[in-house]
Design a protein around this motif. Structure first.
Motif, PDB file in Angstrom:
ATOM      1  N   HIS A 107       9.188 -13.193  31.627  1.00 30.89           N
ATOM      2  CA  HIS A 107       7.790 -13.087  31.197  1.00 30.89           C
ATOM      3  C   HIS A 107       7.446 -11.646  30.840  1.00 30.89           C
ATOM      4  O   HIS A 107       6.772 -11.385  29.843  1.00 30.89           O
ATOM      5  N   HIS A 108       7.902 -10.714  31.666  1.00 31.35           N
ATOM      6  CA  HIS A 108       7.570  -9.315  31.432  1.00 31.35           C
ATOM      7  C   HIS A 108       8.271  -8.790  30.181  1.00 31.35           C
ATOM      8  O   HIS A 108       7.699  -7.981  29.439  1.00 31.35           O
ATOM      9  N   GLY A 109       9.492  -9.267  29.952  1.00 35.49           N
ATOM     10  CA  GLY A 109      10.191  -8.888  28.728  1.00 35.49           C
ATOM     11  C   GLY A 109       9.481  -9.402  27.483  1.00 35.49           C
ATOM     12  O   GLY A 109       9.353  -8.689  26.477  1.00 35.49           O
ATOM     13  N   LYS A 110       8.990 -10.640  27.564  1.00 26.82           N
ATOM     14  CA  LYS A 110       8.267 -11.223  26.430  1.00 26.82           C
ATOM     15  C   LYS A 110       6.946 -10.502  26.195  1.00 26.82           C
ATOM     16  O   LYS A 110       6.569 -10.223  25.048  1.00 26.82           O
ATOM     17  N   MET A 111       6.233 -10.193  27.280  1.00 26.97           N
ATOM     18  CA  MET A 111       4.953  -9.501  27.145  1.00 26.97           C
ATOM     19  C   MET A 111       5.161  -8.094  26.569  1.00 26.97           C
ATOM     20  O   MET A 111       4.347  -7.621  25.770  1.00 26.97           O
ATOM     21  N   LYS A 112       6.236  -7.455  26.965  1.00 28.10           N
ATOM     22  CA  LYS A 112       6.562  -6.136  26.401  1.00 28.10           C
ATOM     23  C   LYS A 112       6.828  -6.255  24.910  1.00 28.10           C
ATOM     24  O   LYS A 112       6.307  -5.468  24.098  1.00 28.10           O
ATOM     25  N   TRP A 116       1.856  -6.568  24.831  1.00 26.24           N
ATOM     26  CA  TRP A 116       0.744  -6.896  25.735  1.00 26.24           C
ATOM     27  C   TRP A 116       0.660  -5.960  26.933  1.00 26.24           C
ATOM     28  O   TRP A 116      -0.282  -6.080  27.725  1.00 26.24           O
ATOM     29  N   LEU A 117       1.621  -5.068  27.086  1.00 31.39           N
ATOM     30  CA  LEU A 117       1.684  -4.219  28.269  1.00 31.39           C
ATOM     31  C   LEU A 117       1.489  -2.751  27.911  1.00 31.39           C
ATOM     32  O   LEU A 117       1.711  -2.343  26.769  1.00 31.39           O
ATOM     33  N   GLN A 118       1.081  -1.971  28.893  1.00 30.26           N
ATOM     34  CA  GLN A 118       1.002  -0.527  28.711  1.00 30.26           C
ATOM     35  C   GLN A 118       1.913   0.144  29.725  1.00 30.26           C
ATOM     36  O   GLN A 118       2.074  -0.344  30.854  1.00 30.26           O
ATOM     37  N   LEU A 272      -1.633  -4.631  32.042  1.00 26.85           N
ATOM     38  CA  LEU A 272      -1.888  -5.207  30.720  1.00 26.85           C
ATOM     39  C   LEU A 272      -2.504  -4.171  29.784  1.00 26.85           C
ATOM     40  O   LEU A 272      -3.283  -3.301  30.203  1.00 26.85           O
ATOM     41  N   LYS A 273      -2.139  -4.266  28.520  1.00 23.98           N
ATOM     42  CA  LYS A 273      -2.580  -3.285  27.530  1.00 23.98           C
ATOM     43  C   LYS A 273      -4.093  -3.250  27.408  1.00 23.98           C
ATOM     44  O   LYS A 273      -4.695  -2.187  27.208  1.00 23.98           O
ATOM     45  N   ASN A 274      -4.738  -4.410  27.521  1.00 23.40           N
ATOM     46  CA  ASN A 274      -6.197  -4.477  27.398  1.00 23.40           C
ATOM     47  C   ASN A 274      -6.887  -4.513  28.754  1.00 23.40           C
ATOM     48  O   ASN A 274      -7.991  -5.056  28.893  1.00 23.40           O
TER      49      ASN A 274
END
Length: 348
Positions: A107-112, A116-118, A272-274
């Protein structure tokens, strides 16, 4: 001379006490400034699949006590539901959660990959147990903040220790027909990783044979403990921490460390980026790696990720257990595949 010796002893005692106090109260760089910035944000939301709800609540409460003026709102779900929440928020342009903690590393790899991540590199990362450092993102977009094991659990009032399964393949024995409990890889990151590893070790035939034993299937890996306590099942593929927690409460459950390897679970957290509360999110990431948070975690039978905190008696340290784990690439590719295979095989 006697006065000199006595004075020296007092000085040494004072120094030792001062060093002990300093160690206990040691702050990471710019902690006070980050706390002040977090107080202006007032609260934050944490989507988490780590731990169970009771432990997540305790971690949140500990954070609030340590950092007065900041409220921690946790939403504890299975890993897949947590990821779906983030996905829906991002696609809908909603900024709700500031921190996401999944038990499915993919999940974290996909979000990166989706942006979606900062990035944030915790200042106290040096306190993280060395064995977990390779699982941190090299670009600082996720860091391992929780660890655990999937192993064999059982109801000790129904199954004597000598008769409990000793390895994963023992769950295929016909004597356990209708008596096995497992979770579902479409909901739980722990279960998904376990299924990927079993397929890697024994092929999909393992699950075709397990289906013949008509296992009871929950969603979360923690559901196996619930079913054992209710005597709906006798044995299961379950989590170490929740099983030991239940045992501490007086329930007749026990764990077995499989001879062919307990599944090592590494669970990351990301900002999260936002994030609507980015400063609080950074403070919380520091907290998840801290001694304070890890001392709370071990009280709930979680395995520590801080090198200065030891597990409670009654459970083995991960370092002393034979463990196996699929690679990140195997998890990323394998979980979507096994979800479909699982539905085809078990019809659920």
């Amino acid at each position: 001379m006697a006065r000199l010796i006595l004075t020296s002893r007092i000085a040494i005692t004072t120094l030792v006490a001062l060093l002990a106090w300093t160690g206990a109260a040691a702050a990471f760089e710019a902690e006070a400034q980050l706390h002040e910035a977090a107080k202006k944000e007032k609260d934050f939301t944490w989507y988490t699949a780590h731990y169970d709800s009771e432990t997540a609540a305790a971690v949140c409460n500990g954070f609030e006590k340590k950092y007065a003026g900041v409220k921690c709102n946790y939403v504890r779900t299975t890993a897949q539901v947590a990821y779906q929440r983030v996905s829906q928020d991002m696609k809908g342009g909603l900024a709700i959660a500031s921190v996401i903690s999944s038990t499915d590393t993919s999940h974290h790899g996909k979000m990166k990959k989706d942006g979606w991540l900062q990035p944030y590199r915790p200042k106290n990362l040096g306190e993280q147990i060395g064995a977990f450092k390779p699982y941190n993102d090299p670009d600082d977009q996720f860091v391992a903040t929780a660890a655990g094991l999937v192993l064999i659990n059982y109801n000790s009032s129904l199954v004597p220790d000598k008769d409990a399964p000793k390895k994963w393949t023992d769950l295929l024995d016909p004597k356990w027909k209708g008596k096995v409990s497992i979770g579902h890889p479409s909901f739980s990151g722990y279960v998904g990783t376990w299924v990927v590893q079993m397929k890697k070790m024994y092929g999909w035939d393992y699950f075709k044979k397990l289906e013949l034993n008509k296992p009871r299937i929950g969603r979360s890996i923690n559901d196996t403990v619930t079913m054992l306590n209710a005597k709906e099942s006798w044995v299961g593929a379950g989590p170490l921490a929740t099983t030991l927690q239940s045992k501490d409460k007086g329930n007749p459950v026990a764990v077995g460390y499989p001879e062919d390897g307990a599944i090592l679970m590494i669970s990351p957290s990301s900002i999260l980026k936002n994030a609507p509360a980015p400063n609080t999110a950074k403070l919380f990431m520091e907290y998840l790696l801290s001694r304070d948070a890890n001392e709370i975690m071990v009280k709930f039978r979680q395995d520590p990720v801080n090198a200065h905190v030891k597990p409670l008696p009654g459970g083995r340290s991960i370092a002393d257990v034979k463990t196996v784990r699929p690679s990140y690439e195997e998890i990323d590719k394998g979980i979507p595949e096994v979800k479909e295979l699982f539905r085809d095989t078990f019809g659920i």
